[in-house]
Motif scaffolding. Structure first.
Motif, short mmCIF file in Angstrom:
data_model
loop_
_atom_site.label_atom_id
_atom_site.label_comp_id
_atom_site.label_asym_id
_atom_site.label_seq_id
_atom_site.Cartn_x
_atom_site.Cartn_y
_atom_site.Cartn_z
N MET A 1 0.89 -1.28 -0.10
CA MET A 1 0.07 -0.24 -0.14
C MET A 1 0.87 1.29 0.00
SD MET A 1 -2.77 1.46 2.94
CE MET A 1 -3.90 -0.14 2.07
N ILE A 2 0.48 2.29 -0.79
CA ILE A 2 1.31 3.48 -0.77
C ILE A 2 0.50 4.79 -0.13
CG2 ILE A 2 2.04 5.39 -2.66
CD1 ILE A 2 1.80 3.39 -4.52
N HIS A 3 1.23 5.02 0.79
CA HIS A 3 0.68 6.16 1.97
C HIS A 3 0.88 7.52 0.99
CE1 HIS A 3 1.37 3.45 5.44
NE2 HIS A 3 0.31 3.18 4.76
N PHE A 4 -0.26 8.21 0.98
CA PHE A 4 -0.27 9.43 0.18
C PHE A 4 -0.44 10.75 1.17
CE2 PHE A 4 -0.71 6.91 -3.37
CZ PHE A 4 -0.14 7.60 -4.51
N ALA A 5 0.08 12.00 0.82
CA ALA A 5 -0.30 13.29 1.42
C ALA A 5 -1.17 13.82 0.79
CB ALA A 5 0.97 13.91 1.94
N PHE A 6 -2.32 14.37 1.29
CA PHE A 6 -3.22 15.27 -0.03
C PHE A 6 -2.93 16.80 0.21
CE2 PHE A 6 -7.37 17.49 -0.01
CZ PHE A 6 -7.48 17.49 -1.43
N ARG A 73 8.66 11.11 7.31
CA ARG A 73 7.51 12.08 7.19
C ARG A 73 5.98 11.17 7.30
NH1 ARG A 73 10.07 10.40 2.44
NH2 ARG A 73 11.52 12.47 2.61
N GLY A 74 6.24 9.97 6.88
CA GLY A 74 4.70 9.16 7.07
C GLY A 74 4.17 8.98 5.86
N PHE A 75 4.67 9.71 4.71
CA PHE A 75 3.85 9.26 3.34
C PHE A 75 5.12 9.14 2.43
CE2 PHE A 75 4.28 13.92 4.03
CZ PHE A 75 4.90 14.33 3.07
N ASP A 76 4.67 8.37 1.18
CA ASP A 76 5.43 8.06 0.19
C ASP A 76 5.08 9.21 -1.05
OD1 ASP A 76 6.35 5.89 1.78
OD2 ASP A 76 4.34 4.87 1.12
N ALA A 77 4.09 9.51 -0.88
CA ALA A 77 3.90 10.36 -2.30
C ALA A 77 2.75 11.58 -2.07
CB ALA A 77 3.29 9.47 -3.45
N HIS A 101 13.69 16.30 -5.79
CA HIS A 101 15.21 16.37 -5.11
C HIS A 101 15.04 15.24 -4.06
CE1 HIS A 101 18.85 17.68 -2.92
NE2 HIS A 101 18.02 17.65 -1.95
N PHE A 102 13.78 15.26 -3.16
CA PHE A 102 13.40 14.54 -2.39
C PHE A 102 13.00 13.20 -2.79
CE2 PHE A 102 13.75 18.32 -0.09
CZ PHE A 102 14.60 18.05 0.87
N ARG A 103 12.77 13.00 -3.86
CA ARG A 103 12.44 11.63 -4.50
C ARG A 103 10.86 11.30 -4.24
NH1 ARG A 103 16.54 9.31 -7.32
NH2 ARG A 103 18.55 9.86 -6.70
N ILE A 104 9.87 12.38 -4.24
CA ILE A 104 8.61 12.10 -3.48
C ILE A 104 7.86 12.30 -4.94
CG2 ILE A 104 6.61 13.12 -2.22
CD1 ILE A 104 8.88 11.65 -0.75
N PRO A 105 7.00 11.24 -5.50
CA PRO A 105 6.25 11.27 -6.45
C PRO A 105 5.10 12.34 -6.35
CG PRO A 105 6.57 8.99 -6.08
CD PRO A 105 7.03 10.05 -5.00
N LEU A 106 4.81 13.34 -7.41
CA LEU A 106 3.32 13.94 -6.94
C LEU A 106 2.32 13.51 -8.08
CD1 LEU A 106 2.11 16.63 -6.04
CD2 LEU A 106 3.27 18.14 -8.07
N TRP A 107 1.15 13.03 -7.70
CA TRP A 107 0.04 12.56 -8.41
C TRP A 107 -0.88 13.55 -8.73
CZ3 TRP A 107 -1.30 6.94 -8.74
CH2 TRP A 107 -0.09 5.95 -8.35
N VAL A 108 -1.08 13.65 -10.29
CA VAL A 108 -2.06 14.83 -10.52
C VAL A 108 -3.39 14.03 -11.38
CG1 VAL A 108 -2.43 16.61 -11.68
CG2 VAL A 108 -0.20 16.52 -10.52
N PRO A 109 -4.40 14.36 -11.17
CA PRO A 109 -5.81 13.75 -12.05
C PRO A 109 -5.50 13.76 -13.38
CG PRO A 109 -6.50 14.59 -10.00
CD PRO A 109 -5.26 15.03 -10.17
#
Length: 545
Positions: A1-6, A73-77, A101-109
């Motif tokens: 499971m991928i943990h996300f920040a909204f 941080r508690g989330f992966d993306a 830089h911090f290798r955090i993917p950014l998801w966009v609809p």
């Protein structure tokens, strides 16, 4: 499971419901990530902050940027619900590199998943959405201002705000928009205040009859008439309520609404760069007064007039004539000129800068102003806001010193000291081209530090600004090492004055000690004092005593 920040945003300027806006953005974000096994574990949602603010100046968005730096941080993306709500203009190009830089993917609809930093199409799509967001905001501003301008000009509509002194807000019927009228909204208009309206009439009459702003204010205060802030205390809790002020009288005389016409666009919101050296910090909104020729007047009278148009025009003519006469007097005073004898010769002992001359209540002072932005350059310096020094006190001390230095029994020693000083001044400060460049770099670093301090005081993120400050300090230290490392180089100036030349100049000035002891009333002007005459030595390649 991928943990996300909204991440999301909602503005309340156009009466948006924050909860409804958050829900539909959150729904879009979940629809994107749940098929991929994603789950939202943290939310960073800003309410009431304009999209034009960069992420560093939005509280929750800035917290997200700081969380990216935390390994725990508690989330992966990170996922957003709508890019037009989140990014404005070129904000994506200034923010996304931090995610990379911090290798955090950014998801966009709109992309259908995470943004690929190496994909030109993804970068183009996000840039387009940023431009659309900026265009949407500009279109809303244009539509709203155009509609309000036409309502004021064609309908004489009262568009809100504090009523001017002398008027009250009265009901003008249901709102012309059926949907707004259905929920009980009504429009309003201005009607004369039976208590304050006669005072406005008196102010215009007294001004046309020859009284000044200050005389009118003093008379109304003596008569015990409440000033505007005291008359309507509930709308003026931040203002003093003790007496009439000249500014209040002037504002009444300048307000054309007393003639019965509605006026709009006297002020506007103006966006100014927070830091011209770093445009990524965005803008700050200021209220700015528009010139009178940009005010919008209603074509027909919109409310009951307190004064006649003829009386308002008469007051305007009197005001113009007085301003013209005052300008003539000021120009005449400038032609006479007041000599500042010590101009350019007095320095502040605290900061070392030249003190500037000024005339205050017929006395000449030299003052050193230390502004807030300058304090950031000298954090260890204790300096009052303004330092004043009276010229006459300094001149008297100089007269006494010159009288002693040029007394017959000390004249030879004084000439010898001037000779040595002239020889010492003929050699320039040792400096190489590398040192000159390094010193310029130090000054630029000091300006950067001052800008960063101003950004920190304006509410920028302390962690980000601290990094900028550390970088500027490192650059400054490196430049200082270059200044200290290069060897000194000497250059010759023009030939110094010798003892014979100084002796001739001294004899041409006459008995300096005797002239210094004479009372100031017997001197023709300050510029003829002995120490002022001695300054001619400087123009002849010599130092001042």
């Amino acid at each position: 499971m991928i943990h996300f920040a909204f991440a999301g945003r909602c503005s309340t300027e156009d009466l948006q419901d924050p909860e409804a806006s958050r829900n539909w953005q959150l729904t879009r974000a979940r629809a994107l990530i749940e098929p991929a096994g994603g789950q939202i574990v943290a939310e960073y949602f800003d309410i009431g902050h304009s999209r034009s603010l960069p992420w560093q100046r939005r509280p929750r968005a800035n917290e997200l940027l700081q969380a990216l730096r935390d390994p725990n941080r508690g989330f992966d993306a990170v996922v957003i619900g709508e890019p037009q709500r989140t990014f404005y203009g070129n904000q994506f190009g200034n923010t996304f590199p931090v995610f990379v830089h911090f290798r955090i993917p950014l998801w966009v609809p709109e992309v259908g998943g995470p943004i690929d930093p190496d994909n030109e199409a993804h970068d183009l799509v996000m840039s387009v959405f940023g431009g659309m967001s900026k265009g949407e905001r500009n279109r809303i501003k244009i539509r709203v201002r155009t509609a309000m301008g036409s309502q004021a000009q064609l309908q004489g509509r009262y568009l809100g705000g504090r009523p001017p002194y002398g008027y009250l807000i009265a009901d003008a019927g249901p709102h012309p928009n059926p949907s707004k009228a259905a929920v009980g909204q009504r429009i309003h208009k201005l009607e004369p205040d039976p208590v304050a309206a006669p005072v406005v009439q008196r102010i215009f009459t007294m001004y046309v009859d020859g009284m000044s702003y200050s005389a009118i204010a003093a008379l109304l205060t003596r008569e015990g008439i409440p000033c505007p802030s005291a008359h309507d205390a509930t709308r003026n809790p931040h203002r003093k309520k003790t007496a009439w002020q000249q500014g209040a009288v002037r504002a009444i005389l300048l307000n054309p609404r007393y003639s019965g016409h509605e006026v709009w666009n006297k002020q506007r919101k103006e966006e100014r760069l927070l830091d011209v050296g770093d445009v990524t910090l965005g803008h700050r909104t200021h209220m700015t007064h528009n010139p009178p020729d940009e005010w919008i007047h209603s074509i027909e009278p919109a409310h009951e007039a307190i004064i006649s148009p003829d009386l308002f025009d008469a007051a305007r003519i009197v005001r113009t004539q007085r301003a013209r006469n005052q300008g003539r007097q000021e120009r005449a005073g400038k032609r006479g000129g007041r000599p500042y004898t010590l101009r350019g010769r007095v320095r502040c002992s605290l900061c070392g800068r030249k003190m500037q001359p000024a005339t205050i209540r017929s006395r000449v002072y030299y003052r050193c102003e230390f502004k807030e932005e300058e304090a950031a350059l000298y954090p260890d310096l204790t300096h009052p806001r303004t330092v004043y020094l009276r010229e006459d006190i300094v001149c008297q001390a100089l007269d006494r010193w010159i009288a002693r230095a040029f007394a017959p029994d000390r004249l030879s020693a004084t000439i010898e000291a001037l000779t040595h000083a002239s020889a010492a001044a003929s050699t320039a400060e040792p400096q190489t081209p590398e040192q000159t460049q390094a010193r310029q770099a130090i000054k630029e670093c000091e300006r950067r530090l001052a800008r960063y301090q101003a950004a920190l005081d304006a509410g920028a993120d302390p962690a980000v600004v601290t990094q900028w400050i550390n970088e500027a300090q490192r650059d400054k230290d490196a430049a200082q090492k270059k200044v200290d490392a290069h060897p000194a180089v000497t250059r010759k100036k023009q030939s110094p004055l010798d003892a014979r030349q100084i002796q001739q100049i001294t004899e041409s000035l006459g008995d300096i000690a005797r002239a210094s002891r004479s009372p100031p009333s017997k001197r023709r002007a300050r510029s003829t004092t002995p120490w002022a005459s001695l300054s001619t030595m400087k123009t002849q390649r010599g130092p001042r005593p």
